[in-house]
Write a protein that holds these residues in place. Structure first.
Motif, PDB file in Angstrom:
ATOM      1  N   PRO A 189       0.811  -1.219   0.000  1.00 51.67           N
ATOM      2  CA  PRO A 189       0.000   0.000   0.000  1.00 51.67           C
ATOM      3  C   PRO A 189       0.844   1.268   0.000  1.00 51.67           C
ATOM      4  O   PRO A 189       2.047   1.213   0.272  1.00 51.67           O
ATOM      5  N   LEU A 190       0.188   2.376  -0.304  1.00 46.97           N
ATOM      6  CA  LEU A 190       0.821   3.676  -0.126  1.00 46.97           C
ATOM      7  C   LEU A 190       0.795   4.025   1.359  1.00 46.97           C
ATOM      8  O   LEU A 190      -0.212   3.802   2.033  1.00 46.97           O
ATOM      9  N   PRO A 191       1.883   4.578   1.892  1.00 46.31           N
ATOM     10  CA  PRO A 191       1.931   4.853   3.337  1.00 46.31           C
ATOM     11  C   PRO A 191       1.130   6.107   3.709  1.00 46.31           C
ATOM     12  O   PRO A 191       1.291   7.160   3.088  1.00 46.31           O
ATOM     13  N   PRO A 192       0.273   6.016   4.720  1.00 46.67           N
ATOM     14  CA  PRO A 192      -0.447   7.207   5.188  1.00 46.67           C
ATOM     15  C   PRO A 192       0.481   8.316   5.675  1.00 46.67           C
ATOM     16  O   PRO A 192       0.064   9.467   5.786  1.00 46.67           O
ATOM     17  N   SER A 193       1.746   7.967   5.962  1.00 45.80           N
ATOM     18  CA  SER A 193       2.703   8.985   6.414  1.00 45.80           C
ATOM     19  C   SER A 193       2.908  10.076   5.369  1.00 45.80           C
ATOM     20  O   SER A 193       3.416  11.156   5.693  1.00 45.80           O
ATOM     21  N   LEU A 194       2.502   9.824   4.118  1.00 49.85           N
ATOM     22  CA  LEU A 194       2.616  10.854   3.073  1.00 49.85           C
ATOM     23  C   LEU A 194       1.840  12.116   3.443  1.00 49.85           C
ATOM     24  O   LEU A 194       2.188  13.212   2.992  1.00 49.85           O
ATOM     25  N   THR A 195       0.809  11.972   4.245  1.00 50.06           N
ATOM     26  CA  THR A 195      -0.009  13.137   4.607  1.00 50.06           C
ATOM     27  C   THR A 195       0.756  14.120   5.491  1.00 50.06           C
ATOM     28  O   THR A 195       0.290  15.245   5.694  1.00 50.06           O
ATOM     29  N   ARG A 196       1.922  13.702   5.997  1.00 48.44           N
ATOM     30  CA  ARG A 196       2.742  14.620   6.804  1.00 48.44           C
ATOM     31  C   ARG A 196       3.559  15.574   5.943  1.00 48.44           C
ATOM     32  O   ARG A 196       4.182  16.507   6.460  1.00 48.44           O
ATOM     33  N   LEU A 197       3.590  15.327   4.628  1.00 49.97           N
ATOM     34  CA  LEU A 197       4.428  16.138   3.727  1.00 49.97           C
ATOM     35  C   LEU A 197       3.663  17.394   3.312  1.00 49.97           C
ATOM     36  O   LEU A 197       2.980  17.429   2.296  1.00 49.97           O
ATOM     37  N   ARG A 198       3.815  18.438   4.086  1.00 54.50           N
ATOM     38  CA  ARG A 198       3.024  19.663   3.906  1.00 54.50           C
ATOM     39  C   ARG A 198       3.436  20.478   2.686  1.00 54.50           C
ATOM     40  O   ARG A 198       2.724  21.390   2.280  1.00 54.50           O
ATOM     41  N   TYR A 199       4.610  20.161   2.104  1.00 51.99           N
ATOM     42  CA  TYR A 199       5.091  20.929   0.949  1.00 51.99           C
ATOM     43  C   TYR A 199       5.124  20.097  -0.335  1.00 51.99           C
ATOM     44  O   TYR A 199       5.606  20.581  -1.359  1.00 51.99           O
ATOM     45  N   LEU A 200       4.604  18.879  -0.286  1.00 51.13           N
ATOM     46  CA  LEU A 200       4.676  17.999  -1.458  1.00 51.13           C
ATOM     47  C   LEU A 200       3.838  18.573  -2.598  1.00 51.13           C
ATOM     48  O   LEU A 200       2.621  18.709  -2.500  1.00 51.13           O
ATOM     49  N   SER A 201       4.518  18.891  -3.694  1.00 53.72           N
ATOM     50  CA  SER A 201       3.866  19.510  -4.846  1.00 53.72           C
ATOM     51  C   SER A 201       3.576  18.508  -5.952  1.00 53.72           C
ATOM     52  O   SER A 201       2.517  18.544  -6.569  1.00 53.72           O
ATOM     53  N   SER A 202       4.534  17.596  -6.230  1.00 56.49           N
ATOM     54  CA  SER A 202       4.385  16.617  -7.303  1.00 56.49           C
ATOM     55  C   SER A 202       4.614  15.220  -6.749  1.00 56.49           C
ATOM     56  O   SER A 202       5.673  14.937  -6.187  1.00 56.49           O
ATOM     57  N   PHE A 203       3.613  14.350  -6.940  1.00 59.26           N
ATOM     58  CA  PHE A 203       3.706  12.971  -6.488  1.00 59.26           C
ATOM     59  C   PHE A 203       3.404  12.083  -7.685  1.00 59.26           C
ATOM     60  O   PHE A 203       2.276  12.019  -8.164  1.00 59.26           O
ATOM     61  N   PHE A 237      -6.938   9.166   1.471  1.00 55.23           N
ATOM     62  CA  PHE A 237      -6.135  10.077   2.292  1.00 55.23           C
ATOM     63  C   PHE A 237      -5.226  10.977   1.464  1.00 55.23           C
ATOM     64  O   PHE A 237      -4.713  11.976   1.966  1.00 55.23           O
ATOM     65  N   LEU A 238      -5.024  10.661   0.182  1.00 53.68           N
ATOM     66  CA  LEU A 238      -4.217  11.546  -0.662  1.00 53.68           C
ATOM     67  C   LEU A 238      -4.848  12.933  -0.756  1.00 53.68           C
ATOM     68  O   LEU A 238      -4.152  13.919  -1.015  1.00 53.68           O
ATOM     69  N   SER A 239      -6.150  13.012  -0.539  1.00 55.81           N
ATOM     70  CA  SER A 239      -6.835  14.312  -0.585  1.00 55.81           C
ATOM     71  C   SER A 239      -6.411  15.232   0.555  1.00 55.81           C
ATOM     72  O   SER A 239      -6.717  16.429   0.526  1.00 55.81           O
ATOM     73  N   GLN A 240      -5.709  14.689   1.550  1.00 56.63           N
ATOM     74  CA  GLN A 240      -5.259  15.497   2.678  1.00 56.63           C
ATOM     75  C   GLN A 240      -3.948  16.226   2.394  1.00 56.63           C
ATOM     76  O   GLN A 240      -3.527  17.073   3.181  1.00 56.63           O
ATOM     77  N   ILE A 241      -3.297  15.888   1.264  1.00 58.63           N
ATOM     78  CA  ILE A 241      -2.024  16.544   0.927  1.00 58.63           C
ATOM     79  C   ILE A 241      -2.371  17.785   0.102  1.00 58.63           C
ATOM     80  O   ILE A 241      -2.280  17.802  -1.133  1.00 58.63           O
ATOM     81  N   HIS A 242      -2.798  18.830   0.756  1.00 60.88           N
ATOM     82  CA  HIS A 242      -3.354  20.006   0.089  1.00 60.88           C
ATOM     83  C   HIS A 242      -2.352  20.759  -0.767  1.00 60.88           C
ATOM     84  O   HIS A 242      -2.737  21.579  -1.604  1.00 60.88           O
ATOM     85  N   SER A 243      -1.068  20.482  -0.578  1.00 61.01           N
ATOM     86  CA  SER A 243      -0.043  21.183  -1.365  1.00 61.01           C
ATOM     87  C   SER A 243       0.113  20.594  -2.769  1.00 61.01           C
ATOM     88  O   SER A 243       0.791  21.192  -3.612  1.00 61.01           O
ATOM     89  N   LEU A 244      -0.499  19.439  -3.046  1.00 61.05           N
ATOM     90  CA  LEU A 244      -0.293  18.764  -4.323  1.00 61.05           C
ATOM     91  C   LEU A 244      -0.743  19.609  -5.509  1.00 61.05           C
ATOM     92  O   LEU A 244      -1.876  20.114  -5.540  1.00 61.05           O
ATOM     93  N   LYS A 245       0.135  19.724  -6.482  1.00 58.71           N
ATOM     94  CA  LYS A 245      -0.197  20.344  -7.768  1.00 58.71           C
ATOM     95  C   LYS A 245      -0.279  19.311  -8.890  1.00 58.71           C
ATOM     96  O   LYS A 245      -0.963  19.514  -9.878  1.00 58.71           O
ATOM     97  N   LEU A 246       0.453  18.205  -8.725  1.00 57.33           N
ATOM     98  CA  LEU A 246       0.404  17.114  -9.698  1.00 57.33           C
ATOM     99  C   LEU A 246       0.310  15.797  -8.953  1.00 57.33           C
ATOM    100  O   LEU A 246       1.111  15.526  -8.053  1.00 57.33           O
ATOM    101  N   LEU A 247      -0.686  14.984  -9.331  1.00 59.42           N
ATOM    102  CA  LEU A 247      -0.838  13.641  -8.797  1.00 59.42           C
ATOM    103  C   LEU A 247      -0.896  12.686  -9.982  1.00 59.42           C
ATOM    104  O   LEU A 247      -1.822  12.744 -10.797  1.00 59.42           O
TER     105      LEU A 247
END
Length: 336
Positions: free
Chosen positions: A115-129, A143-153
């Motif tokens: 699985p993808l790790p839920p710890s990704l939600t701690r990355l407050r500056y993650l722009s591109s994943f 939970f990927l919706s919690q990474i509000h900094s994302l510009k590219l998924l």
């Protein structure tokens, strides 16, 4: 005095030789990177990741000097050169221990699994994943919706199944969403018509198993780029069109869309209009010849009929873009 000046370079050299190496990267970042390496079972890609080197110089790692040389990019794309084994296993929890990460790219590593790790939600500056061409499977985690900094998924060309999480529409800064090449089912979430960002992100959902009609809410959004090709979608797509809409690129090919093209007005600045291999009926609107920026156009293998309106746009596309229709003609004497 002269002797002292001659000795100075020698003394400086001795000091540098016996001084510990300057450590540029943060020690906690280095520890997290070693945990990532261990989680992937120390493959060949990480051969440069050694304790006696600066982690900012490691392969696939970049640091940002403006924030104290903290790690902000992890990029590993396997070019299939035959010299690399590729990464294997799930993405490590330790990714969440790199708080200044802005860019994650792991591409063409079929050994990466869920699985993808839920710890990704701690990355407050993650722009591109971006995780392209791996073996990620199961449902796309909401939970990927919690990474509000994302510009590219980008989760394209994996093995994801199930429904598209409607929660992804809560991403306020998203510019592009790539989910093509998976095994996603169900309909397009109606919530995708209410992305908080305007315009909504470029949406790439091709090569899945999506079905049903386009939700009215989805059509109400002012999209710029939409690719729904190679699915099992049906019904109408009229709500996506309109002369004043921002839509530049639309690909609905290889679906089961069934609507009348005759009354439609196309967005005037369109560059790509791909509608082939559906059940679209009616005739081609005369307004098509006002789309002077159109570079890709295909309506083949539908149920269109009538005379193709002659003009500068239709004239630049050959017959392969029109064939396979019910009774579509270039002129009264030239029908396909």
């Amino acid at each position: 005095m002269a002797a002292s000046s001659h000795l100075l370079p020698v003394l400086i050299g001795l000091v540098l030789a016996f001084s510990p190496p300057v450590e540029a990267c943060d020690s906690s970042d280095k520890a997290a990177l070693f945990n990532i390496k261990a989680a992937f079972s120390n493959p060949a890609e990480f051969s440069s990741w050694t304790d006696d080197t600066n982690c900012c110089s490691w392969k696939g790692v970049s640091c940002n000097k403006f924030i104290g040389d903290r790690v902000h990019i992890l990029s590993f794309y396997n070019n299939n050169s035959g010299t690399l084994e590729g990464l294997s296993g799930p993405l490590p929890d330790a990714l969440g221990d790199l708080p200044f990460l802005t860019f994650i790219l792991f591409g063409n590593h079929p050994g990466i699994v869920s699985p993808l790790p839920p710890s990704l939600t701690r990355l407050r500056y993650l722009s591109s994943f971006s995780l392209r061409q791996t073996s990620l499977s199961g449902s796309i985690p909401p939970f990927l919706s919690q990474i509000h900094s994302l510009k590219l998924l980008d989760l394209s060309f994996n093995k994801f199944t199930g429904f598209i999480p409607p929660e992804l529409s809560a991403l306020p800064n998203l510019n592009a969403l790539y989910l093509e090449g998976n095994q996603l089912v169900g309909s397009i979430p109606s919530s995708f018509g209410s992305f908080t960002k305007s315009p909504p992100p470029g949406l790439f959902l091709s090569q899945n198993m999506l079905s049903g009609d386009i939700p009215a809410e989805f059509g109400a959004a002012d999209w710029v780029t939409v690719d729904l090709s190679h699915n099992e979608l049906s019904g109408g797509a009229n709500a996506l069109f309109g002369a004043n809409k921002a839509l530049l690129s639309l690909d609905l090919s290889f679906n089961r869309f069934e609507f009348d093209l005759s009354p439609i007005s196309f967005p005037i600045n369109m560059t790509n209009l791909i509608l082939n291999d559906n059940k679209i009926m009616g005739s081609i609107p005369v307004q098509i010849n006002r789309l002077i920026s159109l570079v890709k156009f295909n309506v083949s293998n539908n149920r269109l009929c009538g005379i193709i309106p002659a003009g500068p746009v239709t004239d630049k596309f050959d017959d392969t873009n029109f064939i396979g229709n019910k009774c579509l003609c270039r002129s009264q004497d030239s029908c396909f």
